[in-house]
Design a protein around this motif. Structure first.
Motif, PDB file in Angstrom:
ATOM      1  N   ARG A  16       0.753  -1.153   0.000  1.00  0.00           N
ATOM      2  CA  ARG A  16       0.126  -0.080  -0.261  1.00  0.00           C
ATOM      3  C   ARG A  16       0.952   1.434  -0.050  1.00  0.00           C
ATOM      4  NH1 ARG A  16      -4.288   1.172   4.902  1.00  0.00           N
ATOM      5  NH2 ARG A  16      -2.118   0.982   5.793  1.00  0.00           N
ATOM      6  N   PHE A  17       1.976   1.601   0.779  1.00  0.00           N
ATOM      7  CA  PHE A  17       2.733   2.510   0.814  1.00  0.00           C
ATOM      8  C   PHE A  17       3.484   2.844  -0.594  1.00  0.00           C
ATOM      9  CE2 PHE A  17       6.945   4.488   1.455  1.00  0.00           C
ATOM     10  CZ  PHE A  17       6.478   5.666   2.145  1.00  0.00           C
ATOM     11  N   LEU A  18       4.056   1.592  -1.031  1.00  0.00           N
ATOM     12  CA  LEU A  18       4.734   2.053  -2.330  1.00  0.00           C
ATOM     13  C   LEU A  18       3.891   2.170  -3.348  1.00  0.00           C
ATOM     14  CD1 LEU A  18       7.569  -0.810  -1.807  1.00  0.00           C
ATOM     15  CD2 LEU A  18       7.762   1.749  -1.628  1.00  0.00           C
ATOM     16  N   ARG A  19       2.638   1.591  -3.563  1.00  0.00           N
ATOM     17  CA  ARG A  19       1.543   1.933  -4.427  1.00  0.00           C
ATOM     18  C   ARG A  19       1.164   3.339  -4.357  1.00  0.00           C
ATOM     19  NH1 ARG A  19      -2.972  -1.069  -2.841  1.00  0.00           N
ATOM     20  NH2 ARG A  19      -3.738   0.960  -2.217  1.00  0.00           N
ATOM     21  N   ASN A  20       0.810   3.754  -3.138  1.00  0.00           N
ATOM     22  CA  ASN A  20       0.434   5.372  -3.133  1.00  0.00           C
ATOM     23  C   ASN A  20       1.575   6.178  -3.500  1.00  0.00           C
ATOM     24  OD1 ASN A  20      -2.028   4.438  -1.854  1.00  0.00           O
ATOM     25  ND2 ASN A  20      -1.592   4.568   0.137  1.00  0.00           N
ATOM     26  N   CYS A  21       2.631   5.776  -3.279  1.00  0.00           N
ATOM     27  CA  CYS A  21       3.854   6.775  -3.562  1.00  0.00           C
ATOM     28  C   CYS A  21       3.734   6.678  -5.218  1.00  0.00           C
ATOM     29  CB  CYS A  21       5.081   6.030  -2.970  1.00  0.00           C
ATOM     30  SG  CYS A  21       6.502   6.964  -3.591  1.00  0.00           S
TER      31      CYS A  21
END
Length: 135
Positions: free
Chosen positions: A5-10
């Motif tokens: 989720r963190f990397l996708r959002n970034c």
């Protein structure tokens, strides 16, 4: 912190910011009677997107092992971007004798926007890291 989720959002936020900027940038270049995609504009946006995301991924992947060196990794990423500018973009821009405003903006607009997004996500990462491992 959820990796995916963190990397996708970034990545999604980075793409969104740079895509909007690219659209505005090409329109402004066209209105200024410059080639909308000239001065390596597409390459500049793509390279800054890839490098910014790569830097966030690197910092994220090393967040637990190199906690105290994350700032240096972030700075090294910016250095890498400048190095690529001087290796690939600068010679092309300088080939006609001087760097004009269009050429300058073609690299540095996406550079600074990507840097802002990188900085935001690095700050979120550090804040979450502090919450996970206080002290």
């Amino acid at each position: 912190m959820n990796n995916t989720r963190f990397l996708r959002n970034c990545l999604l936020f980075l793409i969104l910011v740079l895509a909007i900027s690219f659209g505005i940038h090409t329109q402004l270049r066209n209105a200024g009677e410059l080639s909308p995609y000239g001065d390596m504009l597409i390459w500049s946006y793509l390279i800054n997107l890839v490098l910014a995301f790569g830097i966030v991924v690197l910092i994220y992947s090393l967040r637990n092992r190199m906690k105290t060196q994350l700032g240096f990794l972030f700075i090294a990423g910016s250095f890498l971007k400048f190095l690529l500018f001087f290796l690939f973009f600068y010679p092309e821009f300088k080939s006609d004798g001087a760097i004009d405003q269009g050429e300058f903006a073609s690299f540095f607009v996406p550079y600074f926007l990507a840097l802002i997004v990188e900085t935001y996500f690095a700050a979120v990462l550090l804040k979450n890291l502090e919450k996970e491992n206080p002290g």
